[in-house]
Design an enzyme around this catalytic site. Structure first.
Site, PDB file in Angstrom:
ATOM      1  N   ASP A  31      16.405   4.175  30.062  1.00 13.36           N
ATOM      2  CA  ASP A  31      16.209   3.587  31.121  1.00 13.36           C
ATOM      3  C   ASP A  31      16.972   2.154  31.212  1.00 13.36           C
ATOM      4  O   ASP A  31      15.996   1.339  30.771  1.00 13.36           O
ATOM      5  CB  ASP A  31      14.612   3.671  31.647  1.00 13.36           C
ATOM      6  CG  ASP A  31      14.411   2.952  32.956  1.00 13.36           C
ATOM      7  OD1 ASP A  31      15.352   2.359  33.536  1.00 13.36           O
ATOM      8  OD2 ASP A  31      13.096   2.937  33.295  1.00 13.36           O
ATOM      9  N   LYS A  93      22.145  -5.819  36.141  1.00 15.19           N
ATOM     10  CA  LYS A  93      22.195  -4.453  36.644  1.00 15.19           C
ATOM     11  C   LYS A  93      22.529  -4.828  38.038  1.00 15.19           C
ATOM     12  O   LYS A  93      23.411  -4.048  38.656  1.00 15.19           O
ATOM     13  CB  LYS A  93      21.162  -3.617  36.507  1.00 15.19           C
ATOM     14  CG  LYS A  93      21.166  -2.431  37.096  1.00 15.19           C
ATOM     15  CD  LYS A  93      19.939  -1.531  36.512  1.00 15.19           C
ATOM     16  CE  LYS A  93      19.865  -0.251  37.116  1.00 15.19           C
ATOM     17  NZ  LYS A  93      18.432   0.416  36.737  1.00 15.19           N
ATOM     18  N   ASP A 192      10.108   5.033  43.907  1.00 20.49           N
ATOM     19  CA  ASP A 192      10.513   3.871  42.671  1.00 20.49           C
ATOM     20  C   ASP A 192      10.810   2.556  43.249  1.00 20.49           C
ATOM     21  O   ASP A 192      12.041   2.371  43.709  1.00 20.49           O
ATOM     22  CB  ASP A 192      11.809   4.700  41.865  1.00 20.49           C
ATOM     23  CG  ASP A 192      12.083   3.675  40.776  1.00 20.49           C
ATOM     24  OD1 ASP A 192      11.686   2.719  40.416  1.00 20.49           O
ATOM     25  OD2 ASP A 192      13.138   4.389  40.005  1.00 20.49           O
TER      26      ASP A 192
END
Ligand code: AMP
Length: 610
Positions: A31, A93, A192
């Protein structure tokens, strides 16, 4: 280009993971998070979390270049962020698939290269844990990531020396870890909220089948935004008390940011928290401290609009899946920010369901990826009671189109189509005797081409001269199991075909990737050498200090020649060390320190009893 007659073929097929059988080393599940990353592997049929060297179960996704050129990843990088903020990279990211880069010590780094450094660290942690080399991984990405972002993630894996077997959507991965413990068929919402992104997905869990029905989200919403609200509040409070704006003081702001995050976390379990930052800055030559109490009520007030921003994606995901909230069997919370009580209340308010508390929001995504990794190797479904095959269906997060006459985006693949998939449609020319057509591939939901993101363009040349509307050009979209798209165009008359490797500017070319792989490996070698050099010089310094002390104490009892020899060796080691520069060392410099150190060690043992 115009659309020709209605020859439309649709070939959708589902992927049986167990069909790809190869038994090699273990496939790890990663992850790769905005704030933290987590790595897992299946052992004895159960996904286990691989700890990092400091025992942490997640690793900060932070990379830093220390002033002496050393590269730091994870906790070590995060710890020094305050004093070295301009050379510390966080939340990379957010930049994946963009042309962002950073220049450090004259060298330019792309998001893929920085992400690769994090992946290399996780790979190493896994190798230390398993005691064997690791070369294969499944990596998770937000469901909202477009093709370019997915490809960039895959490239980061390659640079880090990992063969990325699959890119899988994070919510699918979470459902995978959940679905195995509880076999009941149901529709599940995965909500999420991580450090930098928000994803909501509706997933159908059946017997051995997990299908993503819809996804929605906001890839610029996450815990970082909550931290920023608290930081802004602290800055404003400090200003009203001390009439000083600390927002331009980089070191002070770094401390404020860290304290803000800490306060936010504490407020997940406490009603109020104290933020204390001694010696934050100087005001008119005097050190001033920051001390404030933040209550949960105030925190909720500061962040209410952020929590509200999750409403629309939740409603969109539900309506795209064609269900209402009452048809949900369960709601899974993923991502550290779902520990915020106001977020949990919002989920309850939107769905009428108490979210499931029995999965770990920080770890389930990596665990799901490890489970998929294990099944890709031909193992039975990890942790499943039945050992049944796993059928995993992901969907395309956004619609895919091509530009047709008048700048219209004509859709070939609707969003939320299960992947892998293949879709063809026949188009024709818009002008008489047109010899070539441009295929502009678009991603997005808007009707006009210019409002969507162009993810690649190519030309099909050599079409036979004909009146408008006569040539038949078949355009095919092929999306593989990773969500990566290939587009081809074929003139059905001449059979001439042109296909595209997506050429978005922000995508790395193969040669750039090779170069980055080469540099990453060279850097790994350099890191080992650097670590060895640091160890040797530290040992040498400590030996010097001890030998000098022992010589002073025992000089009277020592033979003159021995004493002289030790003095000479001390001098030689001091000289070798004084010439030694970590950032400019040569092999010979290190060898000189080693030789001088060994000579002094021998005499110190012989004459000084050390
Ligand atoms: P993730 O990307 O899932 O690792 O989520 C990281 C985000 O979760 C960061 O913004 C953290 O500050 C946040 N987070 C972690 N633990 C908590 C907590 N107990 N309460 C609130 N936010 C948290």
């Amino acid at each position: 280009m115009t659309e020709a007659q209605s020859k439309t073929t649709y070939v959708g097929y589902y992927n049986l993971c167990n069909s790809e059988v190869t038994k090699v080393g273990k496939v790890i599940g990663i992850d790769l998070g905005t704030t933290n990353s987590c790595v897992s592997v299946v052992e004895n049929d159960q996904p286990v979390i691989i700890p990092n060297p400091t025992g942490g179960r997640t690793t900060p996704s932070v990379v830093a270049f220390s002033k002496n050129g050393e590269r730091l990843v994870g906790d070590a990088a995060r710890r020094q962020a305050v004093t070295n903020s301009s050379r510390t990279i966080t939340s990379v990211k957010r930049h994946m698939g963009t042309d962002w880069d950073i220049r450090i010590d004259g060298k330019q780094y792309k998001p893929q290269t920085i992400s690769a450094m994090i992946l290399m660290q996780l790979k190493k942690d896994a190798e230390d844990f398993l005691g064997e080399p690791v070369t294969e991984a499944v990596i998770t990405v937000p469901a909202y990531f477009n093709d370019v972002q997915r490809q960039a993630t895959k490239d980061a894996g390659r640079i880090a020396g990992l063969d990325v077997k699959r890119i899988i959507n994070e919510p699918t991965s979470a459902a995978l870890s959940y679905g195995l413990d509880h076999g009941e068929a149901q529709k599940v919402m995965v909500y999420d909220l991580g450090g930098g992104t928000f994803d909501v997905s509706i997933i159908e869990i059946g017997e051995g089948l997990i299908e993503v029905l819809s996804t929605s989200g906001d890839n610029h919403l996450g815990g970082d935004d909550f931290d920023a609200r608290v930081s802004d509040w602290l800055v404003a409070e400090f200003k009203s008390e001390h009439h000083t704006d600390v927002s331009r003081d980089v070191a002070a702001m770094q401390r404020i940011k860290e304290a803000a995050e800490q306060a936010k976390k504490e407020l997940s379990t406490s009603e109020s928290t104290n933020v204390v930052l001694p010696y934050l800055t100087q005001v008119r030559g005097e050190a001033v401290h920051l001390e404030r109490t933040l209550t949960r009520t105030k925190f909720n007030e500061l962040t209410a609009d952020l929590v509200r921003r999750t409403e629309v994606p939740v409603q969109t995901a539900l309506s795209d899946a064609g269900i209402t909230a009452s048809q949900l069997g369960r709601v899974l919370l993923v991502g550290g920010s779902t520990r915020i009580p106001a977020v949990q209340q919002k989920v309850f308010q939107l769905t009428g369901k108490e979210p499931s508390k029995n999965i770990n929001p920080d770890e389930c995504v990596a665990q799901g990826a490890a489970i998929l990794g294990s099944t890709l190797q031909g193992n039975a479904l990890a942790a499943a009671d039945t050992g049944m095959d796993l059928l995993l269906m992901d969907v395309t997060p956004l619609s895919l189109s091509i530009e047709t006459v008048g700048g219209v985006a004509t859709r070939l693949v609707e969003r939320n189509t299960p992947i892998p998939t293949r879709y063809s449609r026949v188009f024709s020319t818009a002008a008489a005797y047109q010899r070539d057509v441009e295929i502009n591939v678009l991603q997005g939901e808007r009707t006009m081409a210019r409002d969507n993101k162009s993810i690649g363009k190519f030309r099909l040349k050599g079409i036979r001269r004909a009146p408008a509307g006569v040539p038949q050009i078949e355009v095919t979209f092929d999306i593989d199991a990773n969500g990566i798209l290939k587009v081809s165009a074929k003139d059905l008359d001449t059979q001439k075909e042109q296909s595209i490797t997506i050429t978005a500017d922000d995508r790395m070319s193969d040669s750039e990737i090779q170069q980055a792989i080469f540099e990453a490996q060279a850097y790994a070698g350099q890191d080992v050498q650097r670590r060895e050099a640091i160890e040797i010089t530290n040992e040498a310094q400590s030996l010097l200090a001890k030998a000098q002390q022992a010589l002073k104490e025992r000089k009277k009892d020592l033979d003159k020649n021995a004493s002289k020899q030790i003095k000479n060796e001390i001098n030689a080691l001091q000289k070798a060390l004084s010439k030694f520069r970590l950032d400019k060392m040569t092999d010979q410099d290190l060898e000189n320190v080693k030789t001088a150190k060994e000579a002094l060690e021998r005499s110190a043992a012989q004459y000084l009893g050390m």
